[in-house]
Motif scaffolding. Structure first.
Motif, PDB file in Angstrom:
ATOM      1  N   TYR A  92       0.821  -1.328  -0.099  1.00 45.88           N
ATOM      2  CA  TYR A  92      -0.226   0.065   0.100  1.00 45.88           C
ATOM      3  C   TYR A  92       0.946   1.314  -0.031  1.00 45.88           C
ATOM      4  O   TYR A  92       0.400   2.334   0.165  1.00 45.88           O
ATOM      5  CB  TYR A  92      -0.863   0.033   1.223  1.00 45.88           C
ATOM      6  CG  TYR A  92      -0.282   0.036   2.615  1.00 45.88           C
ATOM      7  CD1 TYR A  92       0.116   0.926   3.405  1.00 45.88           C
ATOM      8  CD2 TYR A  92      -0.091  -1.019   3.127  1.00 45.88           C
ATOM      9  CE1 TYR A  92       0.516   1.003   4.461  1.00 45.88           C
ATOM     10  CE2 TYR A  92       0.295  -1.285   4.355  1.00 45.88           C
ATOM     11  CZ  TYR A  92       0.898   0.028   4.959  1.00 45.88           C
ATOM     12  OH  TYR A  92       1.250  -0.363   6.309  1.00 45.88           O
ATOM     13  N   ALA A  93       2.132   1.103  -0.153  1.00 43.24           N
ATOM     14  CA  ALA A  93       3.009   2.378  -0.107  1.00 43.24           C
ATOM     15  C   ALA A  93       3.074   2.771  -1.601  1.00 43.24           C
ATOM     16  O   ALA A  93       3.988   2.937  -2.330  1.00 43.24           O
ATOM     17  CB  ALA A  93       4.416   2.065   0.386  1.00 43.24           C
ATOM     18  N   LYS A  94       1.991   3.546  -1.901  1.00 39.16           N
ATOM     19  CA  LYS A  94       1.882   4.190  -3.375  1.00 39.16           C
ATOM     20  C   LYS A  94       0.941   5.368  -3.265  1.00 39.16           C
ATOM     21  O   LYS A  94       0.168   5.606  -2.291  1.00 39.16           O
ATOM     22  CB  LYS A  94       1.356   2.965  -4.381  1.00 39.16           C
ATOM     23  CG  LYS A  94       0.063   2.337  -4.065  1.00 39.16           C
ATOM     24  CD  LYS A  94       0.059   1.191  -4.872  1.00 39.16           C
ATOM     25  CE  LYS A  94      -1.302   0.242  -4.243  1.00 39.16           C
ATOM     26  NZ  LYS A  94      -1.377  -0.637  -5.003  1.00 39.16           N
ATOM     27  N   THR A  95       0.951   6.173  -4.471  1.00 43.68           N
ATOM     28  CA  THR A  95       0.202   7.378  -4.401  1.00 43.68           C
ATOM     29  C   THR A  95      -1.261   7.178  -5.044  1.00 43.68           C
ATOM     30  O   THR A  95      -2.185   7.913  -4.656  1.00 43.68           O
ATOM     31  CB  THR A  95       0.789   8.425  -5.025  1.00 43.68           C
ATOM     32  OG1 THR A  95       1.412   8.150  -6.107  1.00 43.68           O
ATOM     33  CG2 THR A  95       2.120   9.020  -4.022  1.00 43.68           C
ATOM     34  N   ASP A  96      -0.996   6.509  -5.940  1.00 39.81           N
ATOM     35  CA  ASP A  96      -2.263   6.130  -6.973  1.00 39.81           C
ATOM     36  C   ASP A  96      -3.265   4.634  -6.465  1.00 39.81           C
ATOM     37  O   ASP A  96      -2.466   3.913  -5.878  1.00 39.81           O
ATOM     38  CB  ASP A  96      -1.962   5.761  -8.568  1.00 39.81           C
ATOM     39  CG  ASP A  96      -1.378   7.312  -8.705  1.00 39.81           C
ATOM     40  OD1 ASP A  96      -2.122   8.433  -8.560  1.00 39.81           O
ATOM     41  OD2 ASP A  96      -0.596   7.250  -9.998  1.00 39.81           O
ATOM     42  N   PRO A  97      -4.445   4.558  -6.214  1.00 33.76           N
ATOM     43  CA  PRO A  97      -5.407   5.504  -6.754  1.00 33.76           C
ATOM     44  C   PRO A  97      -5.605   6.671  -5.544  1.00 33.76           C
ATOM     45  O   PRO A  97      -5.290   6.441  -4.324  1.00 33.76           O
ATOM     46  CB  PRO A  97      -6.783   4.745  -6.967  1.00 33.76           C
ATOM     47  CG  PRO A  97      -6.688   3.785  -6.009  1.00 33.76           C
ATOM     48  CD  PRO A  97      -4.943   3.504  -6.078  1.00 33.76           C
ATOM     49  N   THR A  98      -5.803   8.030  -6.170  1.00 33.02           N
ATOM     50  CA  THR A  98      -6.116   8.873  -4.848  1.00 33.02           C
ATOM     51  C   THR A  98      -7.743   8.821  -4.932  1.00 33.02           C
ATOM     52  O   THR A  98      -8.445   8.451  -5.523  1.00 33.02           O
ATOM     53  CB  THR A  98      -5.720  10.203  -5.548  1.00 33.02           C
ATOM     54  OG1 THR A  98      -6.472  10.474  -6.878  1.00 33.02           O
ATOM     55  CG2 THR A  98      -4.362  10.272  -5.807  1.00 33.02           C
ATOM     56  N   PHE A  99      -8.271   9.250  -3.492  1.00 35.52           N
ATOM     57  CA  PHE A  99      -9.455   9.640  -3.170  1.00 35.52           C
ATOM     58  C   PHE A  99      -9.687  10.955  -2.685  1.00 35.52           C
ATOM     59  O   PHE A  99      -9.128  11.457  -1.930  1.00 35.52           O
ATOM     60  CB  PHE A  99      -9.888   8.501  -2.203  1.00 35.52           C
ATOM     61  CG  PHE A  99     -11.380   8.430  -1.562  1.00 35.52           C
ATOM     62  CD1 PHE A  99     -12.288   8.363  -2.569  1.00 35.52           C
ATOM     63  CD2 PHE A  99     -11.439   9.064  -0.386  1.00 35.52           C
ATOM     64  CE1 PHE A  99     -13.508   8.305  -2.119  1.00 35.52           C
ATOM     65  CE2 PHE A  99     -12.865   8.981  -0.111  1.00 35.52           C
ATOM     66  CZ  PHE A  99     -13.774   8.795  -0.746  1.00 35.52           C
ATOM     67  N   ILE A 100     -10.548  11.790  -3.518  1.00 32.10           N
ATOM     68  CA  ILE A 100     -10.814  13.141  -3.071  1.00 32.10           C
ATOM     69  C   ILE A 100      -9.397  13.930  -3.142  1.00 32.10           C
ATOM     70  O   ILE A 100      -9.099  14.562  -2.150  1.00 32.10           O
ATOM     71  CB  ILE A 100     -11.700  13.388  -1.747  1.00 32.10           C
ATOM     72  CG1 ILE A 100     -12.776  12.265  -1.820  1.00 32.10           C
ATOM     73  CG2 ILE A 100     -12.163  14.546  -1.727  1.00 32.10           C
ATOM     74  CD1 ILE A 100     -13.554  12.442  -0.583  1.00 32.10           C
ATOM     75  N   GLY A 101      -8.621  13.465  -3.903  1.00 31.41           N
ATOM     76  CA  GLY A 101      -7.105  14.139  -4.017  1.00 31.41           C
ATOM     77  C   GLY A 101      -6.206  13.648  -2.853  1.00 31.41           C
ATOM     78  O   GLY A 101      -5.117  14.320  -2.794  1.00 31.41           O
ATOM     79  N   ILE A 102      -6.711  12.647  -2.040  1.00 26.10           N
ATOM     80  CA  ILE A 102      -5.650  12.049  -1.044  1.00 26.10           C
ATOM     81  C   ILE A 102      -4.997  10.811  -1.347  1.00 26.10           C
ATOM     82  O   ILE A 102      -5.765  10.244  -2.108  1.00 26.10           O
ATOM     83  CB  ILE A 102      -6.627  11.855   0.233  1.00 26.10           C
ATOM     84  CG1 ILE A 102      -7.218  13.087   0.781  1.00 26.10           C
ATOM     85  CG2 ILE A 102      -5.824  11.155   1.370  1.00 26.10           C
ATOM     86  CD1 ILE A 102      -8.360  12.691   1.853  1.00 26.10           C
TER      87      ILE A 102
END
Length: 57
Positions: A7-17
């Motif tokens: 889970y150490a990733k940036t995508d997918p984002t949720f409401i910009g988070i």
């Protein structure tokens, strides 16, 4: 939760988070709900044991 690479990733984002943050916060909410459920079940069991013990004496 111990396998950080999953889970150490940036995508997918949720409401910009970024994923890392909302995934962590989701587990906080999930664990709280599971702990509350276990506590309520334990309380119900304790009440049932108390009423059974009082009725048999």
């Amino acid at each position: 939760m111990l396998w950080v690479g999953s889970y150490a990733k940036t995508d997918p984002t949720f409401i910009g988070i970024p994923f890392f943050y909302w995934y962590q916060m989701a587990w906080v909410v999930i664990s709280t709900a599971l702990t509350m459920t276990a506590y309520w079940l334990w309380q119900r069991d304790q009440r049932a044991r108390k009423t059974q013990g009082g009725a048999g004496a």
